[in-house]
Design an enzyme around this catalytic site. Structure first.
Site, PDB file in Angstrom:
ATOM      1  N   CYS A 195       0.855  -1.186   0.000  1.00 23.37           N
ATOM      2  CA  CYS A 195       0.000   0.000   0.000  1.00 23.37           C
ATOM      3  C   CYS A 195       0.898   1.246   0.000  1.00 23.37           C
ATOM      4  O   CYS A 195       1.769   1.368  -0.858  1.00 23.37           O
ATOM      5  CB  CYS A 195      -0.956  -0.056   1.182  1.00 23.37           C
ATOM      6  N   ASP A 207      -8.219  -2.560  -8.205  1.00 26.82           N
ATOM      7  CA  ASP A 207      -7.813  -1.626  -7.147  1.00 26.82           C
ATOM      8  C   ASP A 207      -8.159  -0.202  -7.576  1.00 26.82           C
ATOM      9  O   ASP A 207      -7.560   0.325  -8.524  1.00 26.82           O
ATOM     10  CB  ASP A 207      -6.312  -1.758  -6.906  1.00 26.82           C
ATOM     11  N   HIS A 258      -7.621  -3.922  -3.978  1.00 28.42           N
ATOM     12  CA  HIS A 258      -6.595  -3.396  -3.089  1.00 28.42           C
ATOM     13  C   HIS A 258      -6.608  -4.218  -1.797  1.00 28.42           C
ATOM     14  O   HIS A 258      -7.647  -4.704  -1.367  1.00 28.42           O
ATOM     15  CB  HIS A 258      -6.898  -1.926  -2.781  1.00 28.42           C
TER      16      HIS A 258
END
Length: 252
Positions: free
Chosen positions: A126, A184, A215
């Protein structure tokens, strides 16, 4: 391999002390060092510290964003809307140079650790994927794995939202592995195309993997988790680190 955890170190950085959480094999010996940089730190995330010395910056839940300048060691930002908002606010408050100096301090600590061979990689997830991308700009980082790295394509890291990560892609000299989820929303198709085009222009030695996933598909809680895909991707990471950080690829 049994992993020893529960250790931490408070190390100096130009912007104040930063806490690292250490994970290492119980077996005696020296191992490669791999900073593991997370967008959030959770007890539920599998740890790839198999045969390496690993460090995580921050504290459980959303204290893994390198915001030690703003919160006391031991502070826990809950994994809820309030904690998320606080973490995001601090992400945009901190200078990009401070993120970089934190990384450099962590790499130096790892390289000098008595259990480390001095061979360094990095893994990030991330926001941590973006920070791992920048960490790879350090010449002593031989390999970097970046999972669904946010904010690279739109320059949204740090204060003033004006990072130079794409412009500096040519500084990456080790091998880079980039992993993305096609579903995502944080890194849409046009963003992924932009990043890959820049890696080609800069002559970066990289692998590129896109999967049908959301994600945070590595995070083993919640509806986005994909255990089969997570298992596959950890295999990609282990192959990279064993090959680049072991003693069999010294020319790399």
């Amino acid at each position: 391999m049994i992993i020893k955890d529960g250790e931490h170190a408070d190390i100096p950085t130009p912007t104040g002390p930063m806490r690292l959480h250490l994970f290492r094999p119980m077996a005696a010996g020296r191992y490669p060092g791999i900073p593991l940089i997370l967008g959030d730190l959770s007890d539920h995330r599998p740890d790839p510290a198999d045969g390496c010395l690993s460090r995580r910056p921050g504290l459980p839940r959303r204290r893994a964003r390198g915001v030690h300048e703003f919160e006391k060691p031991g502070t826990v930002l809950a994994y809820d809307p309030a904690g998320t908002d606080r973490g995001n606010d601090l992400k945009f408050t901190k200078e990009v140079s401070a993120f970089d100096s934190d990384t450099r301090a962590g790499l130096d600590f790892m390289a000098q650790h008595e259990c480390c061979t001095g061979r360094l990689g990095v893994m990030g997830i991330c926001l941590g994927g973006h920070l791992a991308f920048r960490a790879a700009m350090n010449r002593d980082v031989l390999a970097a794995a970046c999972f669904y790295a946010t904010d690279i394509h739109d320059h949204q890291l740090g204060k003033h939202n004006a990072d130079d990560s794409l412009a500096r892609a040519g500084d990456i000299k080790g091998e880079l592995v980039c992993v993305w989820g096609r579903q995502d929303p944080h890194v849409p198709l046009e963003g992924r195309i932009l990043i890959r085009r820049r890696l080609e222009e800069a002559g970066v030695f990289y692998q590129w993997h896109e999967f049908n996933a959301q994600h945070a598909f590595l995070r083993d809680e919640g509806p986005r988790y994909d255990p089969a895909l997570a298992w596959h991707c950890y295999g990609l990471v282990m192959e990279l680190f064993h090959r680049k950080l072991g003693q069999g690829d010294l020319a790399g």
